[in-house]
Design a protein around this motif. Sequence first.
Motif, PDB file in Angstrom:
ATOM      1  N   SER A 418       0.836  -1.205   0.000  1.00  0.00           N
ATOM      2  CA  SER A 418       0.000   0.000   0.000  1.00  0.00           C
ATOM      3  C   SER A 418       0.875   1.261   0.000  1.00  0.00           C
ATOM      4  N   ARG A 420       0.713   3.852   1.925  1.00  0.00           N
ATOM      5  CA  ARG A 420       1.127   4.250   3.268  1.00  0.00           C
ATOM      6  C   ARG A 420       2.362   3.494   3.743  1.00  0.00           C
ATOM      7  N   LYS A 434      -8.959  -3.042  -1.086  1.00  0.00           N
ATOM      8  CA  LYS A 434      -9.601  -2.980   0.230  1.00  0.00           C
ATOM      9  C   LYS A 434      -8.541  -3.016   1.339  1.00  0.00           C
ATOM     10  N   ALA A 437      -6.765   0.269   1.513  1.00  0.00           N
ATOM     11  CA  ALA A 437      -7.607   1.285   2.171  1.00  0.00           C
ATOM     12  C   ALA A 437      -7.554   1.085   3.689  1.00  0.00           C
ATOM     13  N   ILE A 438      -7.566  -0.157   4.126  1.00  0.00           N
ATOM     14  CA  ILE A 438      -7.470  -0.422   5.570  1.00  0.00           C
ATOM     15  C   ILE A 438      -6.124   0.074   6.102  1.00  0.00           C
ATOM     16  N   ASP A 440      -4.230   2.396   4.897  1.00  0.00           N
ATOM     17  CA  ASP A 440      -4.208   3.865   4.902  1.00  0.00           C
ATOM     18  C   ASP A 440      -4.988   4.423   6.091  1.00  0.00           C
ATOM     19  N   ARG A 441      -6.111   3.789   6.384  1.00  0.00           N
ATOM     20  CA  ARG A 441      -6.981   4.310   7.439  1.00  0.00           C
ATOM     21  C   ARG A 441      -6.427   4.002   8.821  1.00  0.00           C
ATOM     22  N   VAL A 442      -5.921   2.768   8.997  1.00  0.00           N
ATOM     23  CA  VAL A 442      -5.571   2.294  10.341  1.00  0.00           C
ATOM     24  C   VAL A 442      -4.136   2.645  10.740  1.00  0.00           C
ATOM     25  N   GLY A 443      -3.221   2.656   9.758  1.00  0.00           N
ATOM     26  CA  GLY A 443      -1.831   2.925  10.128  1.00  0.00           C
ATOM     27  C   GLY A 443      -1.139   1.674  10.608  1.00  0.00           C
ATOM     28  N   ALA A 452      -9.343  -4.996  11.710  1.00  0.00           N
ATOM     29  CA  ALA A 452     -10.042  -4.483  10.519  1.00  0.00           C
ATOM     30  C   ALA A 452     -10.052  -5.528   9.405  1.00  0.00           C
TER      31      ALA A 452
END
Length: 509
Positions: A418, A420, A434, A437-438, A440-443, A452
Motif C-alpha cells: 500500500s 502508506r 480494500k 484502504a485499511i 491507509d486508514r488504520v496505520g 479491521a
Amino acid sequence: MSAAGRLGPALLGRLPTEVSTPAYDRAALKPGIAHIGVGAFHRCHQAEYTDDLLAKDFDRWGLVGINIRPPLLAETLGRQGGLYTRLIRQNDEVEARVVGSIVRVVDSQESAAPALEVLSSPEIEMVTMTVTEKGYCHIPSNGALDLGHPDIVHDLANPQAPRSVPGMLARALELRMASHGRPVTLLSCDNIPANGTILGSVVRTFAERRGGGLADWIDANVAFPSAMVDRIAPATTEADIDTLEGRFGYRDSAVVVGERFRQWVIENRFAGRVPRWDLVGATFVDDVTPFEHLKMRVLNGAQTTLSYLGVLGGFEHTSDAMADPVLATFVRRMLTEETLPTLMPVPGVSLPAYVEQSLARLTNTAIRHRNHQIATDGSQKIVQRLLNPIRDRLAKGESIALLSVPVAGWMAYLIKASARFGRAWRVSDPFAEKMAAIADRVGSDSKALADAILAIDAIFDPSLAASDMFRANVAAGLDGLLSDDPMAFVRHVCAEPTDARLKRPARSA
Ligand code: CS2
C-alpha cells in the motif's frame, strides 16, 4: 530464428530424437473435450494426461482449448497447430516431449460467441477448466455465488453475452438444452475446496435466476465432479523459450516447464462419455475430499507460506525460500505439527511421507516458481490452504501458532504494497484495494490492522474471526512480519518449543 524453425506439424518429423512426439495419428483426431483456460498448468497436466490416453487407447478425445482472458492463444499455440513442448525439469535433468492432444484453439476474450459455439456443440462431451480461484465468482468464505460481483451483475442483465465463467457455462448449457440436449460433464481443475460442488452451485444459482427450466435440465443432464489436480508448472518465461531453443534447436512460444510429479484424482460422477484418464495414471474415486484436503493443505499450504514469508524475507522463488534453513524449518514444523493432524486418512497414502515428498518437490531448483506468482490472489487461496485447517484445530482446542503466521504473512504482503507502507512491490489480488484502504486508514497498529482485516467476512467466516486465540495469533504475527526484520520473527517462532506454544497459545507480541 534458429535453422530448424518454429514448432508446428511440419517440424514434427525433423525434431531431435531425444524429443518424443505424439504416438498416434493426429490428423485422425476429432474434438471431444473443451478446456477453458489454456495456461501452463493445463498444458502440463490435463493435456498431457489426454495425450497419454490418445497414445494408449485412441478415441475421439481431441482437446479444443479456449481462452476467455488474455493471453491470445492464436499467437502461441494457434500458429503451432496446437503443438507445444512439455519439459520436465528436475534439478539437472531435462526431458522433452511434444504434446499433440490440443487440436484447435479458440480466442474468446472479446466476445463470448466463439467459446459458446464450442461449449454448446454436440461433439463436446467433457468440459474441463482451469480458470483460477477467482474465476468461479464465489464468496471464498462460504462458496456461494457472489451476486454483487460486477461480472455476475452484468451477466444476469445480459445472459446472451456473458463475461463470467458461471454466466458463460449457464448460457452454453441453455444452448445445449435448446438444441441437441446432450449431457455433458463440467470438470473443475482449480484449487478451490470441493471444486465440483462450488462449480455446480454457482452455475445452478445462475440458471435458477435465468428460469425457463434450465436448472431442472442441468440437474438431469450435467455432472460436476470434484477433482484434485497436482503438478507444479509455473508460468512460462522468455528464458524457458530460449532454453528450449538453445538445447533442442527449435522455437516454441507455448513451451511449458513442470516437475516430474503429477497427480489427478477425479470424483466418479459423470454425464455422458468419459475419457478414460484412469487408464493413464488418474484415479477415479467416490470421494475426493481426503485427497483434496491433503493436497491443498500440505503442498499448496506450504507454497503459500513460502511465498509470503519468502517475499518478506527477500527470496524470489519457492526453491530459494526452501534453501533458507529458517523458512524450511518453519514450514516443516507447521505441516508436521499443525496441518498433518487435521487430515483425514487417505487411502494408500502415508501422511508423514506425503509431507516429506511435498517438501522435497519444493526444493527443485530447476522449477523457477516465483513467490509473487504464488502470492497472487491470496484472498482466494487462504481459506482452503490455511483457514480451514485452523478452524479444524480451533474446534479441538489445539494450537494454531504456526498456521497463523502465513495468514499474517498474506496480510503483511498486501499491507506493504500500500501507499502508506511505501509500495514495497506490485500485487494482484481482488482484495488488494480494500487492504490498502485499511492500511491507509488504520496505520501501523498491528492489532487494529488485524481487527479491521478479520472483519472482511467474504474471507474470514465470522465464527472464525470471533476466536480470541486466532485474533491474538494473527495480530502477533502481523506485528512481527511488519517489523524491520520479519525473518527474526520467524526464527523466534521456530525457536519456541512446541510445549510452550501449546500452553501459551495466544502468544504476546
Ligand atoms: C500454486 C499452484 O500458484 C499457486 O497458487 O500454489 O499453482 C500449485 O503450483 C499447483 O496447485 C500445484 O499442483
